[in-house]
Design a protein around this motif. Structure first.
Motif, PDB file in Angstrom:
ATOM      1  N   VAL A 138      13.673  10.917 -65.202  1.00 57.34           N
ATOM      2  CA  VAL A 138      12.779  11.933 -64.636  1.00 57.34           C
ATOM      3  C   VAL A 138      13.334  12.378 -63.288  1.00 57.34           C
ATOM      4  CG1 VAL A 138      10.404  12.462 -63.991  1.00 57.34           C
ATOM      5  CG2 VAL A 138      10.866  10.801 -65.805  1.00 57.34           C
ATOM      6  N   GLU A 139      13.251  13.676 -63.059  1.00 54.75           N
ATOM      7  CA  GLU A 139      13.730  14.200 -61.777  1.00 54.75           C
ATOM      8  C   GLU A 139      12.912  13.617 -60.633  1.00 54.75           C
ATOM      9  OE1 GLU A 139      11.147  18.274 -61.094  1.00 54.75           O
ATOM     10  OE2 GLU A 139      13.211  18.435 -61.844  1.00 54.75           O
ATOM     11  N   GLY A 140      13.543  13.493 -59.480  1.00 56.01           N
ATOM     12  CA  GLY A 140      12.870  12.942 -58.317  1.00 56.01           C
ATOM     13  C   GLY A 140      11.721  13.816 -57.854  1.00 56.01           C
ATOM     14  N   THR A 141      10.640  13.173 -57.455  1.00 59.15           N
ATOM     15  CA  THR A 141       9.449  13.891 -57.010  1.00 59.15           C
ATOM     16  C   THR A 141       9.309  13.796 -55.492  1.00 59.15           C
ATOM     17  OG1 THR A 141       8.105  11.913 -57.384  1.00 59.15           O
ATOM     18  CG2 THR A 141       8.276  13.473 -59.187  1.00 59.15           C
ATOM     19  N   SER A 142       8.466  14.675 -54.952  1.00 58.74           N
ATOM     20  CA  SER A 142       8.169  14.698 -53.514  1.00 58.74           C
ATOM     21  C   SER A 142       9.421  14.938 -52.688  1.00 58.74           C
ATOM     22  CB  SER A 142       7.492  13.387 -53.084  1.00 58.74           C
ATOM     23  OG  SER A 142       6.295  13.197 -53.785  1.00 58.74           O
ATOM     24  N   ALA A 143      10.354  15.733 -53.238  1.00 59.63           N
ATOM     25  CA  ALA A 143      11.545  16.077 -52.460  1.00 59.63           C
ATOM     26  C   ALA A 143      11.159  17.045 -51.342  1.00 59.63           C
ATOM     27  CB  ALA A 143      12.612  16.688 -53.365  1.00 59.63           C
ATOM     28  N   ALA A 144      12.103  17.245 -50.423  1.00 60.08           N
ATOM     29  CA  ALA A 144      11.794  18.051 -49.245  1.00 60.08           C
ATOM     30  C   ALA A 144      11.470  19.501 -49.607  1.00 60.08           C
ATOM     31  CB  ALA A 144      12.971  18.003 -48.262  1.00 60.08           C
ATOM     32  N   ARG A 145      12.203  20.071 -50.567  1.00 63.84           N
ATOM     33  CA  ARG A 145      12.014  21.481 -50.906  1.00 63.84           C
ATOM     34  C   ARG A 145      11.303  21.635 -52.252  1.00 63.84           C
ATOM     35  NH1 ARG A 145      14.736  24.969 -47.830  1.00 63.84           N
ATOM     36  NH2 ARG A 145      14.662  26.543 -49.476  1.00 63.84           N
ATOM     37  N   MET A 146      10.633  20.586 -52.718  1.00 62.41           N
ATOM     38  CA  MET A 146       9.891  20.652 -53.975  1.00 62.41           C
ATOM     39  C   MET A 146       8.410  20.822 -53.664  1.00 62.41           C
ATOM     40  SD  MET A 146       9.487  17.851 -57.052  1.00 62.41           S
ATOM     41  CE  MET A 146      11.194  17.937 -57.531  1.00 62.41           C
ATOM     42  N   CYS A 147       7.804  21.835 -54.276  1.00 60.38           N
ATOM     43  CA  CYS A 147       6.383  22.057 -54.021  1.00 60.38           C
ATOM     44  C   CYS A 147       5.561  20.941 -54.658  1.00 60.38           C
ATOM     45  CB  CYS A 147       5.954  23.420 -54.546  1.00 60.38           C
ATOM     46  SG  CYS A 147       6.092  23.583 -56.348  1.00 60.38           S
ATOM     47  N   LYS A 148       4.371  20.711 -54.090  1.00 58.83           N
ATOM     48  CA  LYS A 148       3.512  19.643 -54.587  1.00 58.83           C
ATOM     49  C   LYS A 148       3.063  19.905 -56.014  1.00 58.83           C
ATOM     50  CE  LYS A 148      -0.738  17.117 -53.496  1.00 58.83           C
ATOM     51  NZ  LYS A 148      -1.894  17.027 -52.589  1.00 58.83           N
ATOM     52  N   SER A 149       2.856  21.180 -56.355  1.00 59.95           N
ATOM     53  CA  SER A 149       2.425  21.515 -57.714  1.00 59.95           C
ATOM     54  C   SER A 149       3.457  21.071 -58.742  1.00 59.95           C
ATOM     55  CB  SER A 149       2.177  23.020 -57.828  1.00 59.95           C
ATOM     56  OG  SER A 149       1.904  23.384 -59.167  1.00 59.95           O
ATOM     57  N   ARG A 150       4.731  21.302 -58.430  1.00 62.32           N
ATOM     58  CA  ARG A 150       5.780  20.881 -59.368  1.00 62.32           C
ATOM     59  C   ARG A 150       5.821  19.369 -59.504  1.00 62.32           C
ATOM     60  NH1 ARG A 150      12.258  22.336 -58.747  1.00 62.32           N
ATOM     61  NH2 ARG A 150      13.024  20.875 -60.343  1.00 62.32           N
ATOM     62  N   SER A 151       5.708  18.653 -58.383  1.00 57.91           N
ATOM     63  CA  SER A 151       5.710  17.188 -58.441  1.00 57.91           C
ATOM     64  C   SER A 151       4.542  16.667 -59.262  1.00 57.91           C
ATOM     65  CB  SER A 151       5.662  16.609 -57.014  1.00 57.91           C
ATOM     66  OG  SER A 151       6.811  16.969 -56.283  1.00 57.91           O
ATOM     67  N   VAL A 152       3.362  17.266 -59.065  1.00 57.44           N
ATOM     68  CA  VAL A 152       2.194  16.832 -59.825  1.00 57.44           C
ATOM     69  C   VAL A 152       2.406  17.069 -61.316  1.00 57.44           C
ATOM     70  CG1 VAL A 152      -0.236  17.324 -60.263  1.00 57.44           C
ATOM     71  CG2 VAL A 152       0.580  17.088 -57.922  1.00 57.44           C
ATOM     72  N   ARG A 153       2.968  18.222 -61.670  1.00 57.78           N
ATOM     73  CA  ARG A 153       3.176  18.528 -63.080  1.00 57.78           C
ATOM     74  C   ARG A 153       4.187  17.576 -63.709  1.00 57.78           C
ATOM     75  NH1 ARG A 153       3.389  25.176 -63.416  1.00 57.78           N
ATOM     76  NH2 ARG A 153       1.315  25.550 -62.526  1.00 57.78           N
ATOM     77  N   VAL A 154       5.275  17.297 -62.985  1.00 60.30           N
ATOM     78  CA  VAL A 154       6.279  16.369 -63.514  1.00 60.30           C
ATOM     79  C   VAL A 154       5.670  14.985 -63.698  1.00 60.30           C
ATOM     80  CG1 VAL A 154       8.449  15.195 -62.999  1.00 60.30           C
ATOM     81  CG2 VAL A 154       8.241  17.646 -62.601  1.00 60.30           C
ATOM     82  N   MET A 155       4.894  14.538 -62.685  1.00 63.31           N
ATOM     83  CA  MET A 155       4.297  13.206 -62.775  1.00 63.31           C
ATOM     84  C   MET A 155       3.244  13.148 -63.883  1.00 63.31           C
ATOM     85  SD  MET A 155       4.840  10.368 -61.116  1.00 63.31           S
ATOM     86  CE  MET A 155       5.305  10.785 -59.448  1.00 63.31           C
ATOM     87  N   ALA A 156       2.453  14.223 -64.036  1.00 65.28           N
ATOM     88  CA  ALA A 156       1.428  14.246 -65.084  1.00 65.28           C
ATOM     89  C   ALA A 156       2.072  14.183 -66.455  1.00 65.28           C
ATOM     90  CB  ALA A 156       0.579  15.504 -64.955  1.00 65.28           C
ATOM     91  N   LEU A 157       3.112  14.985 -66.665  1.00 62.58           N
ATOM     92  CA  LEU A 157       3.788  14.971 -67.970  1.00 62.58           C
ATOM     93  C   LEU A 157       4.414  13.614 -68.246  1.00 62.58           C
ATOM     94  CD1 LEU A 157       4.591  16.631 -70.429  1.00 62.58           C
ATOM     95  CD2 LEU A 157       6.645  17.347 -69.206  1.00 62.58           C
ATOM     96  N   THR A 158       4.991  12.987 -67.216  1.00 65.52           N
ATOM     97  CA  THR A 158       5.603  11.671 -67.401  1.00 65.52           C
ATOM     98  C   THR A 158       4.557  10.628 -67.754  1.00 65.52           C
ATOM     99  OG1 THR A 158       7.302  12.273 -65.780  1.00 65.52           O
ATOM    100  CG2 THR A 158       7.062   9.946 -66.313  1.00 65.52           C
ATOM    101  N   ALA A 159       3.407  10.634 -67.069  1.00 67.03           N
ATOM    102  CA  ALA A 159       2.357   9.657 -67.346  1.00 67.03           C
ATOM    103  C   ALA A 159       1.768   9.849 -68.740  1.00 67.03           C
ATOM    104  CB  ALA A 159       1.257   9.764 -66.286  1.00 67.03           C
ATOM    105  N   LEU A 160       1.658  11.112 -69.174  1.00 65.74           N
ATOM    106  CA  LEU A 160       1.108  11.374 -70.499  1.00 65.74           C
ATOM    107  C   LEU A 160       2.032  10.885 -71.605  1.00 65.74           C
ATOM    108  CD1 LEU A 160      -0.328  14.954 -69.983  1.00 65.74           C
ATOM    109  CD2 LEU A 160      -1.656  12.906 -70.465  1.00 65.74           C
ATOM    110  N   LEU A 161       3.346  11.015 -71.407  1.00 63.96           N
ATOM    111  CA  LEU A 161       4.300  10.680 -72.474  1.00 63.96           C
ATOM    112  C   LEU A 161       4.672   9.209 -72.510  1.00 63.96           C
ATOM    113  CD1 LEU A 161       6.808  13.687 -72.223  1.00 63.96           C
ATOM    114  CD2 LEU A 161       4.970  13.375 -73.878  1.00 63.96           C
ATOM    115  N   SER A 162       4.698   8.551 -71.371  1.00 65.30           N
ATOM    116  CA  SER A 162       5.331   7.238 -71.294  1.00 65.30           C
ATOM    117  C   SER A 162       4.412   6.135 -71.793  1.00 65.30           C
ATOM    118  CB  SER A 162       5.763   6.956 -69.847  1.00 65.30           C
ATOM    119  OG  SER A 162       4.638   6.987 -68.990  1.00 65.30           O
ATOM    120  N   SER A 163       5.048   5.125 -72.373  1.00 64.01           N
ATOM    121  CA  SER A 163       4.370   3.874 -72.704  1.00 64.01           C
ATOM    122  C   SER A 163       4.532   2.864 -71.578  1.00 64.01           C
ATOM    123  CB  SER A 163       4.950   3.274 -73.998  1.00 64.01           C
ATOM    124  OG  SER A 163       4.911   4.195 -75.050  1.00 64.01           O
TER     125      SER A 163
END
Length: 725
Positions: A138-163
């Motif tokens: 998974v791409e790194g979240t909370s990067a300096a130039r990454m918006c919070k919305s993108r980080s939330v979406r990446v984290m939400a999708l990861t939590a939904l898919l992962s065991s």
């Protein structure tokens, strides 16, 4: 470890990518690989996702895990992409394909999943294959130039898919790390398991959580005279703060679902506990090398051989791989946990009762879920797990219906076309067995849902069978009609032959009558010949008497012989003529007798021919009557076949009408659902507008109060000045 070729170890595939221009997720080739997974690749999948801040070694750690789980040495250029610059390598979600096989060891593993003996799980040959691990980078979240919305979406999708959710961070668990991981708390507020009645967050679908601390070099704390384990250290650091913490933030969520009031000041620890309710773990990994100079030179851990790594790091990765293989289980839906999973609150396995049949995540199921989640996230909606699972199960069952229908048709074309209803029924049963096998191989979900879709494809193939049955009965009716016509033609031919036989018999009778007439004529000729013979005999007697008289006369007239020589010669010639006439009469008598015998023989032959013709006429008449009876029976059978074909056609028409009504009801239900969703969105919009209007009214009220206060103060000041004046 032995080196491996590219063909046997697999390679990374882009699963989901981020499109900066549109601000939405897009699918990579990994989605198609999941959709077409068959055979040993189409088994339950346990999704293991590694996430965290950028440039913390997530991809390198995954490469080491692949090496340990496969038990093979990766080529230096093979594996997830790594780099040594400040620029991130992974964009979106990448997966390792094909999934890695897992064997559960029968010994050497404690019941809680901790490692009792070292060694990669993939080398536990005594275990039995259960499922496969799908590793996600998974791409790194909370990067300096990454918006919070993108980080939330990446984290939400990861939590939904992962065991199993692996969070990778550096060194220690500090407040900054907790706050950064608290981003996952947003997922708890954004993702709901059911709409309406159920508000328990991710519930039994939540992944197991493992926190990996990289480059850890501090000694564990001693509490109550005992060194705490990394997991105890994590639990202590993530324990909820008091209601009023030192930093002034509120702590535990009274509802226990991690949602709180949705304020920014909520304790992220409570949200993390709500998101990860299962038994969680923490593992510490030292630096990969004793000297980090080579890493800074550009060779990340993923490109280093096993012998290049520090022994403590290799041992830590091996234990982490064993923990992941033991704890990662496929998610399931519909009553129970996947095999070997720990029962969770609210699941069908809770309370010691038997677990209902569950639907585990396979490649096609995961692909369908991913499409549902990404579609919801891209549209700005809140993903609903129940709806996504229900849509996924229905889509897979619908695909199974299509595959069953295709398998039915493919099995039907094999072999010759059935010629009677029994062969048609046997072929139908064999094709049904092939279709049922294909349906069971693809269909997922509870028995009631699979039964519903099974009835659907069975109705389709039954309709096709009815159509083929109607065609066969029509062909049989046509054949029976042709046979009846042929029988009628044969009966007509038999009647014509019988008439010809009767004509031949009449001719034979006429011939017999003519022969009888000829025989009567011959008899008359024979009687005439007999009369002539009698007359000849009389003449012969007279001739003999005349000869005797002549002899007497000769004896008497010997003396006169010389005188009467001429007379004697004449008499002798007359006697010779009489003799020849007598012989001619005898020959004519013999011929008459022969003609009578021939006439009698011809009369007998004519009589026998008449008898034979009479027998032939009777046989022809019997065959004609039998052919007429067979033609009548065939006509009745053809009429019955036509009635059966008409009934089959009516039944097919009724089934088609039922399918149309079912499709109309489904469309109507979908329209109602869309209308309800639109009304819900309008209600949410109205609520937001009401809240905005309320805030505006409060602001207006505050401004009015301020203005009134200013006016009062001005009046008071004016009055005070007047009093002083």
């Amino acid at each position: 470890m032995a080196p491996a070729s590219d063909a046997c170890i697999g390679a990374p595939l882009a699963l989901v990518t981020w499109e900066p221009d549109t601000g939405k997720f897009e699918f990579g080739p990994g989605l198609d690989a999941l959709k077409v997974a068959t055979g040993q690749d189409n088994v339950p999948l346990a999704v293991v996702a590694v996430t965290g801040l950028p440039r913390t070694g997530k991809s390198s750690l995954l490469n080491q895990l692949v090496r340990e789980l496969l038990g093979l040495e990766l080529p230096p250029e093979h594996g997830f992409k790594t780099g040594h610059t400040t620029e991130a390598c992974t964009q979106g979600l990448d997966m390792w394909w094909p999934p890695l096989p897992v064997r559960l060891p029968q010994a050497g593993m404690d019941s809680d999943g901790s490692v009792a003996a070292t060694g990669a799980v993939s080398r536990a040959a005594a275990g039995r294959p259960t499922h496969r691990l799908l590793l996600l980078d998974v791409e790194g979240t909370s990067a300096a130039r990454m918006c919070k919305s993108r980080s939330v979406r990446v984290m939400a999708l990861t939590a939904l898919l992962s065991s199993l959710f692996v969070y990778n961070s550096m060194n220690v668990i500090d407040e900054d790390a907790v706050e950064r991981l608290g981003l996952v708390g947003e997922v708890v507020r954004r993702v709901r398991e059911h709409a309406g009645a159920h508000t328990g967050g991710l519930g039994k679908h939540a992944p197991t959580f493992v926190w990996v601390l990289r480059d850890a070099h501090l000694q564990p704390a001693v509490i109550n005279g005992r060194e705490e384990t990394p997991t105890e250290y994590m639990e202590r650091q993530l324990a909820p703060l008091s209601r009023k913490g030192a930093n002034g933030t509120h702590g535990a969520d009274p509802d226990g679902d991690g949602g709180g009031n949705g304020g920014a000041g909520d304790d992220p620890r409570t949200a993390l506990r709500a998101l990860f309710p299962h038994a969680n773990e923490c593992r510490m990994l030292p630096q990969p090398l004793a000297d980090g100079g080579r890493l800074r030179a550009g060779a990340g851990p993923g490109s280093l051989g096993a012998t290049d790594l520090a022994p403590a790091f290799r041992e830590g990765v091996r234990e982490l791989a064993t923990l992941i293989a033991a704890r990662a289980r496929p998610k399931s839906w519909g009553g129970g946990q996947a095999p070997g999973a720990t029962p969770t609150a609210g699941s069908a396995c809770e309370g010691g009762g038997g677990c209902a049949a569950a639907t585990p995540v396979t490649g096609p199921v995961l692909a369908a879920l991913l499409e549902a989640y990404v579609g919801a996230i891209n549209s700005g909606a809140v993903p609903v797990i129940a709806d996504a699972w229900e849509a996924t199960l229905r889509r897979e069952c619908d695909r199974a219906c299509t595959a069953a229908e295709e398998a039915y048709e493919a099995a039907w074309v094999e072999g010759p076309e059935p010629q009677d209803t029994q062969e048609l029924r046997q072929r139908h049963e064999a094709c049904l067995a092939a279709a049922r096998k294909e349906f069971e191989a693809i269909a997922v979900g509870p028995a009631s849902l699979k039964h519903q879709f099974e009835q659907q494809w069975r109705a389709v193939v039954q309709s096709r069978y009815n159509e083929r049955l109607a065609v066969l009965l029509g062909r049989q009716a046509e054949a029976a009609r042709r046979q009846a016509e042929e029988a009628q033609r044969e009966a007509a031919q038999a009647r014509r032959e019988m008439e010809k036989a009767q004509e031949r018999a009449a001719a034979a009778l006429r011939q017999a009558e003519a022969a009888a007439a000829q025989a009567a004529a011959a008899q008359q000729q024979a009687a005439a010949a007999q009369r002539e013979a009698a007359e000849a005999r009389e003449l012969a007697a007279e001739a003999r008497q005349a000869v005797a008289q002549a002899q007497r006369q000769a004896d008497v007239a010997i003396a006169e012989a010389a005188k009467s020589r001429q007379q004697a010669e004449a008499e002798r010639e007359r006697a010779e003529a009489v003799r020849r006439q007598a012989e001619e009469l005898r020959r004519r008598e013999i011929d008459a007798r022969q003609a009578m015998a021939d006439a009698a023989m011809r009369a007998e032959e004519a009589q026998q021919q008449c008898v034979a013709y009479e027998k032939a006429r009777r046989a022809e008449q019997f065959r004609a009557e039998e052919a007429a009876r067979c033609a009548e029976a065939e006509r009745q059978q053809a009429a019955a076949a036509q009635r059966c074909a008409e009934e089959a056609r009516q039944q097919a028409a009724a089934e088609a009408k039922q399918r149309e009504e079912a499709a109309w009801r489904a469309r109507h239900a979908e329209q109602q659902r869309q209308a309800a969703e639109a009304e819900r969105q309008l209600a949410d919009e109205a609520s937001r507008q009401a809240a905005a209007e309320k805030k505006g009214a409060e602001a207006e009220r505050d401004r009015a109060r301020g203005a009134a206060l200013i006016t009062a103060m001005a009046a008071a000041l004016t009055l005070l000045l007047k009093l002083r004046g």
